[in-house]
Design a protein around this motif. Structure first.
Motif, PDB file in Angstrom:
ATOM      1  N   LYS A 188       0.844  -1.195   0.000  1.00 16.84           N
ATOM      2  CA  LYS A 188       0.000   0.000   0.000  1.00 16.84           C
ATOM      3  C   LYS A 188       0.883   1.250   0.000  1.00 16.84           C
ATOM      4  CE  LYS A 188      -3.800   2.386   2.193  1.00 16.84           C
ATOM      5  NZ  LYS A 188      -4.749   2.448   3.281  1.00 16.84           N
ATOM      6  N   PHE A 189       1.940   1.233   0.786  1.00 15.39           N
ATOM      7  CA  PHE A 189       2.892   2.345   0.828  1.00 15.39           C
ATOM      8  C   PHE A 189       3.436   2.620  -0.576  1.00 15.39           C
ATOM      9  CE2 PHE A 189       7.064   4.178   1.163  1.00 15.39           C
ATOM     10  CZ  PHE A 189       6.972   5.095   2.207  1.00 15.39           C
ATOM     11  N   ASP A 190       3.873   1.560  -1.269  1.00 17.90           N
ATOM     12  CA  ASP A 190       4.419   1.705  -2.624  1.00 17.90           C
ATOM     13  C   ASP A 190       3.368   2.259  -3.582  1.00 17.90           C
ATOM     14  OD1 ASP A 190       6.852   0.696  -1.741  1.00 17.90           O
ATOM     15  OD2 ASP A 190       6.476  -1.329  -2.496  1.00 17.90           O
ATOM     16  N   GLN A 191       2.138   1.789  -3.457  1.00 16.13           N
ATOM     17  CA  GLN A 191       1.058   2.239  -4.333  1.00 16.13           C
ATOM     18  C   GLN A 191       0.758   3.726  -4.106  1.00 16.13           C
ATOM     19  OE1 GLN A 191      -0.315   0.603  -6.824  1.00 16.13           O
ATOM     20  NE2 GLN A 191      -1.705   2.257  -7.336  1.00 16.13           N
ATOM     21  N   VAL A 192       0.649   4.127  -2.845  1.00 15.57           N
ATOM     22  CA  VAL A 192       0.323   5.522  -2.530  1.00 15.57           C
ATOM     23  C   VAL A 192       1.443   6.462  -2.955  1.00 15.57           C
ATOM     24  CG1 VAL A 192      -0.048   7.142  -0.610  1.00 15.57           C
ATOM     25  CG2 VAL A 192      -1.257   4.955  -0.647  1.00 15.57           C
ATOM     26  N   THR A 193       2.690   6.047  -2.787  1.00 13.79           N
ATOM     27  CA  THR A 193       3.828   6.947  -3.010  1.00 13.79           C
ATOM     28  C   THR A 193       4.484   6.810  -4.381  1.00 13.79           C
ATOM     29  OG1 THR A 193       5.408   5.394  -2.016  1.00 13.79           O
ATOM     30  CG2 THR A 193       4.336   6.975  -0.535  1.00 13.79           C
ATOM     31  N   LYS A 194       3.934   5.992  -5.270  1.00 13.23           N
ATOM     32  CA  LYS A 194       4.607   5.725  -6.546  1.00 13.23           C
ATOM     33  C   LYS A 194       4.789   6.972  -7.409  1.00 13.23           C
ATOM     34  CE  LYS A 194       0.580   4.280  -9.218  1.00 13.23           C
ATOM     35  NZ  LYS A 194      -0.059   3.186  -9.902  1.00 13.23           N
ATOM     36  N   ASN A 195       3.966   7.976  -7.241  1.00 12.40           N
ATOM     37  CA  ASN A 195       4.100   9.212  -8.015  1.00 12.40           C
ATOM     38  C   ASN A 195       4.570  10.381  -7.154  1.00 12.40           C
ATOM     39  OD1 ASN A 195       3.372   8.263 -10.635  1.00 12.40           O
ATOM     40  ND2 ASN A 195       1.281   8.065  -9.875  1.00 12.40           N
ATOM     41  N   TRP A 196       5.321  10.070  -6.110  1.00 16.20           N
ATOM     42  CA  TRP A 196       5.876  11.102  -5.238  1.00 16.20           C
ATOM     43  C   TRP A 196       7.387  11.165  -5.391  1.00 16.20           C
ATOM     44  CZ3 TRP A 196       3.476  10.275   0.295  1.00 16.20           C
ATOM     45  CH2 TRP A 196       2.090  10.457   0.238  1.00 16.20           C
ATOM     46  N   MET A 197       7.918  12.352  -5.211  1.00 19.23           N
ATOM     47  CA  MET A 197       9.360  12.567  -5.161  1.00 19.23           C
ATOM     48  C   MET A 197       9.660  13.302  -3.858  1.00 19.23           C
ATOM     49  SD  MET A 197      10.530  11.269  -7.996  1.00 19.23           S
ATOM     50  CE  MET A 197      12.075  11.955  -8.517  1.00 19.23           C
ATOM     51  N   SER A 198      10.866  13.146  -3.396  1.00 16.19           N
ATOM     52  CA  SER A 198      11.333  13.828  -2.202  1.00 16.19           C
ATOM     53  C   SER A 198      12.142  15.042  -2.646  1.00 16.19           C
ATOM     54  CB  SER A 198      12.211  12.862  -1.401  1.00 16.19           C
ATOM     55  OG  SER A 198      12.935  13.542  -0.425  1.00 16.19           O
ATOM     56  N   GLY A 199      11.964  16.178  -1.989  1.00 15.01           N
ATOM     57  CA  GLY A 199      12.707  17.367  -2.384  1.00 15.01           C
ATOM     58  C   GLY A 199      13.094  18.241  -1.207  1.00 15.01           C
ATOM     59  N   LYS A 200      14.253  18.878  -1.354  1.00 17.11           N
ATOM     60  CA  LYS A 200      14.713  19.820  -0.337  1.00 17.11           C
ATOM     61  C   LYS A 200      15.831  20.676  -0.926  1.00 17.11           C
ATOM     62  CE  LYS A 200      17.993  16.572   1.720  1.00 17.11           C
ATOM     63  NZ  LYS A 200      18.355  15.820   2.905  1.00 17.11           N
ATOM     64  N   THR A 201      16.139  21.758  -0.243  1.00 15.41           N
ATOM     65  CA  THR A 201      17.244  22.625  -0.633  1.00 15.41           C
ATOM     66  C   THR A 201      18.495  22.159   0.081  1.00 15.41           C
ATOM     67  OG1 THR A 201      15.703  24.453  -0.844  1.00 15.41           O
ATOM     68  CG2 THR A 201      18.024  25.022  -0.705  1.00 15.41           C
ATOM     69  N   THR A 202      19.611  22.086  -0.638  1.00 13.38           N
ATOM     70  CA  THR A 202      20.880  21.625  -0.090  1.00 13.38           C
ATOM     71  C   THR A 202      21.975  22.606  -0.487  1.00 13.38           C
ATOM     72  OG1 THR A 202      20.173  19.328  -0.345  1.00 13.38           O
ATOM     73  CG2 THR A 202      22.523  19.692  -0.090  1.00 13.38           C
ATOM     74  N   THR A 203      22.853  22.927   0.430  1.00 12.87           N
ATOM     75  CA  THR A 203      24.001  23.778   0.117  1.00 12.87           C
ATOM     76  C   THR A 203      25.261  22.934   0.180  1.00 12.87           C
ATOM     77  OG1 THR A 203      22.889  25.716   1.007  1.00 12.87           O
ATOM     78  CG2 THR A 203      25.275  25.872   0.728  1.00 12.87           C
ATOM     79  N   MET A 204      26.004  22.931  -0.917  1.00 10.33           N
ATOM     80  CA  MET A 204      27.263  22.192  -0.995  1.00 10.33           C
ATOM     81  C   MET A 204      28.273  23.051  -1.734  1.00 10.33           C
ATOM     82  SD  MET A 204      26.176  18.367  -1.989  1.00 10.33           S
ATOM     83  CE  MET A 204      25.883  17.185  -0.726  1.00 10.33           C
ATOM     84  N   LYS A 205      29.466  23.134  -1.188  1.00 12.62           N
ATOM     85  CA  LYS A 205      30.560  23.891  -1.810  1.00 12.62           C
ATOM     86  C   LYS A 205      30.110  25.283  -2.233  1.00 12.62           C
ATOM     87  CE  LYS A 205      33.119  19.845  -3.206  1.00 12.62           C
ATOM     88  NZ  LYS A 205      33.841  19.150  -4.248  1.00 12.62           N
ATOM     89  N   ASN A 206      29.406  25.967  -1.335  1.00 15.02           N
ATOM     90  CA  ASN A 206      28.934  27.341  -1.525  1.00 15.02           C
ATOM     91  C   ASN A 206      27.900  27.515  -2.638  1.00 15.02           C
ATOM     92  OD1 ASN A 206      30.589  28.289   0.585  1.00 15.02           O
ATOM     93  ND2 ASN A 206      32.327  28.394  -0.822  1.00 15.02           N
ATOM     94  N   ASP A 207      27.304  26.449  -3.112  1.00 11.17           N
ATOM     95  CA  ASP A 207      26.239  26.525  -4.107  1.00 11.17           C
ATOM     96  C   ASP A 207      24.959  25.956  -3.512  1.00 11.17           C
ATOM     97  OD1 ASP A 207      27.613  27.633  -6.369  1.00 11.17           O
ATOM     98  OD2 ASP A 207      28.561  25.676  -6.703  1.00 11.17           O
ATOM     99  N   THR A 208      23.826  26.559  -3.870  1.00  9.77           N
ATOM    100  CA  THR A 208      22.534  26.063  -3.424  1.00  9.77           C
ATOM    101  C   THR A 208      21.945  25.191  -4.519  1.00  9.77           C
ATOM    102  OG1 THR A 208      22.157  28.010  -2.068  1.00  9.77           O
ATOM    103  CG2 THR A 208      20.215  26.720  -2.663  1.00  9.77           C
TER     104      THR A 208
END
Length: 182
Positions: free
Chosen positions: A98-118
């Protein structure tokens, strides 16, 4: 007469209100965000929105990627509870189908800063060691300024462009001042 009318209407009105609210409450199924680990819907920056093309051999999301206000390639992007992936792989999710079915069209997203770039990190909902970082950076090509969508991961990187023609022309090109691997 008016006093008697008020005296009878108030209890009747209260009873209708309580019954109506009770009926409403029993018909709405509460959604637990923690069940699937999704938080707020992520808003994609306006300069990233739209369709981008790449002919790089390492284009890890294919030759075309489309960002909407809250989507990538038609899949909704949510913030993700930090424990959902470990819970998934450790068997703590009770009904994984059920978890796989509900989340199959979801992506995870966030802002990340690495080596002075966002960067905007956008990943499949449940993944192990696969992450994609994107950022828009201006570059000069043949004397003209273009916004380039740079992508990077732990192992590769490259560019997406606003037109197929420019993407073909710039196939596998790496800009000098852009760090493609982190």
């Amino acid at each position: 007469m008016i006093f008697m009318l008020r005296k009878n209407i108030l209890p009747l009105t209260s009873m209708v209100l309580v019954l109506g609210l009770t009926g409403l409450a029993t018909q709405v199924e509460p959604v637990k965000a923690s069940t699937y680990g999704n938080g707020a819907v992520v808003t994609v920056p306006k300069k990233m929105q739209g369709t981008w093309y790449s002919y790089d051999r390492d284009a890890h999301d294919g030759q075309k990627i489309t960002f909407g206000a809250h989507t990538v390639n038609g899949k909704l992007i949510y913030t993700q509870d930090k424990n959902v992936i470990s819970d998934y792989f450790n068997g703590k999710i009770k009904n994984q189908k059920k978890f796989d079915q509900v989340t199959k069209n979801w992506m995870s997203g966030k802002t990340t800063t690495m080596k002075n770039d966002t960067f905007y990190e956008i990943d499949p909902w449940v993944t192990f060691e696969k992450w994609s970082l994107y950022r828009v950076t201006p570059q000069t090509i043949n004397g003209q300024k273009h916004n380039i969508l740079v992508y990077t991961s732990r192992y590769d990187g490259g560019n997406y462009y606003r037109s197929k023609k420019l993407a073909k022309q710039m196939k596998d090109y790496k800009f000098e001042k852009v760090n493609y691997t982190l």
